[in-house]
Design a protein around this motif. Sequence first.
Motif, PDB file in Angstrom:
ATOM      1  N   GLY A   1     -11.001  94.209 -13.043  1.00 27.85           N
ATOM      2  CA  GLY A   1     -11.993  93.144 -12.945  1.00 27.85           C
ATOM      3  C   GLY A   1     -13.417  93.628 -12.703  1.00 27.85           C
ATOM      4  N   SER A   2     -14.327  92.649 -12.578  1.00 33.78           N
ATOM      5  CA  SER A   2     -15.747  92.991 -12.398  1.00 33.78           C
ATOM      6  C   SER A   2     -15.977  93.681 -11.057  1.00 33.78           C
ATOM      7  N   ALA A   3     -14.988  93.626 -10.165  1.00 35.66           N
ATOM      8  CA  ALA A   3     -15.091  94.351  -8.889  1.00 35.66           C
ATOM      9  C   ALA A   3     -15.259  95.851  -9.117  1.00 35.66           C
ATOM     10  N   GLY A   4     -14.922  96.330 -10.300  1.00 36.62           N
ATOM     11  CA  GLY A   4     -15.037  97.771 -10.595  1.00 36.62           C
ATOM     12  C   GLY A   4     -16.446  98.231 -10.913  1.00 36.62           C
ATOM     13  N   LEU A   5     -17.352  97.287 -11.177  1.00 40.33           N
ATOM     14  CA  LEU A   5     -18.703  97.697 -11.604  1.00 40.33           C
ATOM     15  C   LEU A   5     -19.424  98.519 -10.539  1.00 40.33           C
ATOM     16  N   SER A   6     -19.328  98.102  -9.278  1.00 42.96           N
ATOM     17  CA  SER A   6     -20.098  98.818  -8.245  1.00 42.96           C
ATOM     18  C   SER A   6     -19.640 100.276  -8.147  1.00 42.96           C
ATOM     19  N   ALA A   7     -18.351 100.545  -8.385  1.00 41.13           N
ATOM     20  CA  ALA A   7     -17.861 101.926  -8.346  1.00 41.13           C
ATOM     21  C   ALA A   7     -18.458 102.744  -9.496  1.00 41.13           C
ATOM     22  N   SER A   8     -18.527 102.151 -10.673  1.00 43.38           N
ATOM     23  CA  SER A   8     -19.105 102.873 -11.819  1.00 43.38           C
ATOM     24  C   SER A   8     -20.587 103.158 -11.570  1.00 43.38           C
ATOM     25  N   LEU A   9     -21.277 102.186 -10.986  1.00 45.02           N
ATOM     26  CA  LEU A   9     -22.712 102.387 -10.708  1.00 45.02           C
ATOM     27  C   LEU A   9     -22.912 103.482  -9.659  1.00 45.02           C
ATOM     28  N   LEU A  10     -22.004 103.531  -8.694  1.00 46.51           N
ATOM     29  CA  LEU A  10     -22.112 104.570  -7.665  1.00 46.51           C
ATOM     30  C   LEU A  10     -21.895 105.963  -8.280  1.00 46.51           C
ATOM     31  N   CYS A  11     -20.970 106.065  -9.205  1.00 50.77           N
ATOM     32  CA  CYS A  11     -20.747 107.352  -9.904  1.00 50.77           C
ATOM     33  C   CYS A  11     -22.008 107.765 -10.652  1.00 50.77           C
ATOM     34  N   GLN A  12     -22.651 106.785 -11.278  1.00 47.15           N
ATOM     35  CA  GLN A  12     -23.893 107.087 -12.000  1.00 47.15           C
ATOM     36  C   GLN A  12     -24.957 107.594 -11.025  1.00 47.15           C
TER      37      GLN A  12
ATOM     38  N   SER B   1     -16.494  97.149 -16.337  1.00 47.36           N
ATOM     39  CA  SER B   1     -17.785  97.752 -15.969  1.00 47.36           C
ATOM     40  C   SER B   1     -18.755  97.676 -17.146  1.00 47.36           C
ATOM     41  N   LEU B   2     -18.252  98.020 -18.347  1.00 45.99           N
ATOM     42  CA  LEU B   2     -19.123  98.000 -19.527  1.00 45.99           C
ATOM     43  C   LEU B   2     -19.285  96.586 -20.068  1.00 45.99           C
ATOM     44  N   VAL B   3     -18.239  95.766 -19.927  1.00 42.30           N
ATOM     45  CA  VAL B   3     -18.327  94.393 -20.444  1.00 42.30           C
ATOM     46  C   VAL B   3     -19.417  93.624 -19.695  1.00 42.30           C
ATOM     47  N   VAL B   4     -19.389  93.694 -18.369  1.00 41.55           N
ATOM     48  CA  VAL B   4     -20.335  92.876 -17.597  1.00 41.55           C
ATOM     49  C   VAL B   4     -21.648  93.606 -17.311  1.00 41.55           C
ATOM     50  N   GLY B   5     -21.609  94.942 -17.334  1.00 42.00           N
ATOM     51  CA  GLY B   5     -22.806  95.669 -16.892  1.00 42.00           C
ATOM     52  C   GLY B   5     -23.143  96.880 -17.744  1.00 42.00           C
ATOM     53  N   GLY B   6     -22.827  96.824 -19.041  1.00 39.12           N
ATOM     54  CA  GLY B   6     -23.131  97.955 -19.933  1.00 39.12           C
ATOM     55  C   GLY B   6     -24.605  98.351 -19.874  1.00 39.12           C
ATOM     56  N   GLU B   7     -25.478  97.339 -19.728  1.00 40.02           N
ATOM     57  CA  GLU B   7     -26.937  97.611 -19.670  1.00 40.02           C
ATOM     58  C   GLU B   7     -27.294  98.533 -18.516  1.00 40.02           C
TER      59      GLU B   7
ATOM     60  N   GLU C   1     -21.757  89.574 -28.510  1.00 39.48           N
ATOM     61  CA  GLU C   1     -22.841  89.787 -29.479  1.00 39.48           C
ATOM     62  C   GLU C   1     -24.156  89.245 -28.961  1.00 39.48           C
ATOM     63  N   GLU C   2     -24.114  88.081 -28.327  1.00 38.59           N
ATOM     64  CA  GLU C   2     -25.352  87.510 -27.758  1.00 38.59           C
ATOM     65  C   GLU C   2     -25.802  88.287 -26.535  1.00 38.59           C
ATOM     66  N   GLY C   3     -24.863  88.853 -25.815  1.00 36.62           N
ATOM     67  CA  GLY C   3     -25.178  89.759 -24.707  1.00 36.62           C
ATOM     68  C   GLY C   3     -25.787  89.074 -23.501  1.00 36.62           C
ATOM     69  N   GLY C   4     -26.639  89.814 -22.785  1.00 34.42           N
ATOM     70  CA  GLY C   4     -27.202  89.294 -21.540  1.00 34.42           C
ATOM     71  C   GLY C   4     -26.078  89.011 -20.557  1.00 34.42           C
TER      72      GLY C   4
ATOM     73  N   VAL D   1     -29.601  91.094 -18.400  1.00 35.59           N
ATOM     74  CA  VAL D   1     -29.057  91.852 -17.270  1.00 35.59           C
ATOM     75  C   VAL D   1     -29.980  93.045 -16.997  1.00 35.59           C
ATOM     76  N   ARG D   2     -30.672  92.967 -15.868  1.00 40.63           N
ATOM     77  CA  ARG D   2     -31.580  94.073 -15.502  1.00 40.63           C
ATOM     78  C   ARG D   2     -31.151  94.723 -14.200  1.00 40.63           C
ATOM     79  N   SER D   3     -30.263  94.061 -13.474  1.00 35.77           N
ATOM     80  CA  SER D   3     -29.865  94.593 -12.172  1.00 35.77           C
ATOM     81  C   SER D   3     -28.431  94.151 -11.859  1.00 35.77           C
ATOM     82  N   PHE D   4     -27.859  94.798 -10.854  1.00 31.55           N
ATOM     83  CA  PHE D   4     -26.529  94.441 -10.361  1.00 31.55           C
ATOM     84  C   PHE D   4     -26.515  92.967  -9.929  1.00 31.55           C
ATOM     85  N   GLU D   5     -27.619  92.539  -9.312  1.00 34.41           N
ATOM     86  CA  GLU D   5     -27.685  91.150  -8.825  1.00 34.41           C
ATOM     87  C   GLU D   5     -27.618  90.159 -10.002  1.00 34.41           C
ATOM     88  N   ASP D   6     -28.248  90.530 -11.130  1.00 33.38           N
ATOM     89  CA  ASP D   6     -28.163  89.654 -12.317  1.00 33.38           C
ATOM     90  C   ASP D   6     -26.709  89.435 -12.702  1.00 33.38           C
ATOM     91  N   VAL D   7     -25.918  90.510 -12.650  1.00 27.44           N
ATOM     92  CA  VAL D   7     -24.499  90.399 -13.030  1.00 27.44           C
ATOM     93  C   VAL D   7     -23.753  89.547 -12.007  1.00 27.44           C
TER      94      VAL D   7
END
Length: 371
Positions: free
Chosen positions: A93-104, A117-123, A300-303, A346-352
């Motif tokens: 789930g989207s709960a995984g995004l913060s872990a991917s961002l921390l790795c980055q 992680s890429l679906v909701v926060g690829g940007e 396709e529409e993204g954001g 999507v410009r920030s974690f908060e946007d997601v």
Amino acid sequence: MRRKRRVAILGSTGSIGVQALEIIQRSESLELHSILCGSGIRLLREQILEYGPSTACAVAPLDGADTTGILTGPESLEEAIQGADIVLNAIVGSAGLSASLLCQELGLPLALANKESLVVGGELLGEHLARGLIVPVDSEHSTIHRCIHGEDRPVLGVTLTASGGSVRNMDPAAMYAAGPPEILAHPTWSMGRRITVDSATMVNKAFEVIEAKWLFGVPVDAVIHPQSIVHSFVRLADGAWKALLGHPDMRVPIQYALLEAGEPAIVLEEDGPLDWGSLCFEPLDPLVYPAYGLVAAAGEEGGTLPAVANAADEVAIEAFLSGRITFGRISQVIAHALEGHSRWEVRSFEDVMEADAEGRRAAAEMIGTPC
Ligand code: NDP
Ligand code: MG
């Protein structure tokens, strides 16, 4: 002798996590650094005893659970990652995004099973992608990665294969009314509950189209391939197609993502072409899989649209698995959440997170339960 690479497994109590533990235990090149789960303390405890990680964490243990020797809370994520050489993100789930961002942020190589992680926060993961520090674990994307790696002809596009899930041969009325027992019986892959339901609605394939867009930046489409032997195709500019074939076994892409080139791999299934029988491919029928079109269009529409689709899907699946809605309602819940959403970039974690919360609210409202 070279030191073994220390692996942090996030989501160790899940389907991917358990298979990764087996790979690490059998590998000469890898060693377990840490394990992390959501709330599944019982299995986590068994894993501590069996595999002896340096650190064990539970992000959200249930009230009253015995957490002796286990780090708890969302901040334990950082403890799990610190000191690792590579991180396998197998959180669902989207709960995984913060872990991917921390790795980055920490510049740590990421073996990415958590496609959300890429679906909701690829940007937000562009820097890690550009540095080549994300290796996909999803079988289709692992295939494409392997087919593209070292290829000197331009890639025109990729075609993902989809098994068709458990509903492929059901009539529409039976499909609409189907409940968890029918849907969780996946014909070819054994996976966690969410992704098994997503494979039946084909939301999973739409997510994979979005995932492939971020990973490879080429046109993506999908076909049904009921045998799950061909794990996707790459179409090259000289008219050739490349593919990777094999018995469906997630340990193959897991070990590919964790091992470096030249390191000894663990031999898994030894079957071959004579065991596979006939292979066939069919178009993906949007009438059978309405959620595929909805989510792929959101991609396709993204954001913030993919984040809303994912959040609504997570809520709908929970309601489906607990018997509150039928299978056919899942796509309607996603449609409702997307229709009511005014997309932003999507410009920030908060946007997601804001879009995620909106998607959850809209889905819960339609299902008729309080948030
Ligand atoms: P499972 O549901 O089997 O496991 C999910 C894991 O995530 C569990 O360890 C769970 O812990 C943990 N978890 C759940 N919520 C949180 C949270 N908030 N914080 C930390 N950990 C959490 O899922 P799968 O293994 O099937 O899938 C994992 C990911 O891999 C998904 O993104 C999926 O799409 C992807 N994937 C899976 C494939 C498969 O074959 N299973 C194939 C390709 C991709 P707990 O049990 O304690 O709650
Ligand atoms: Mg896949």
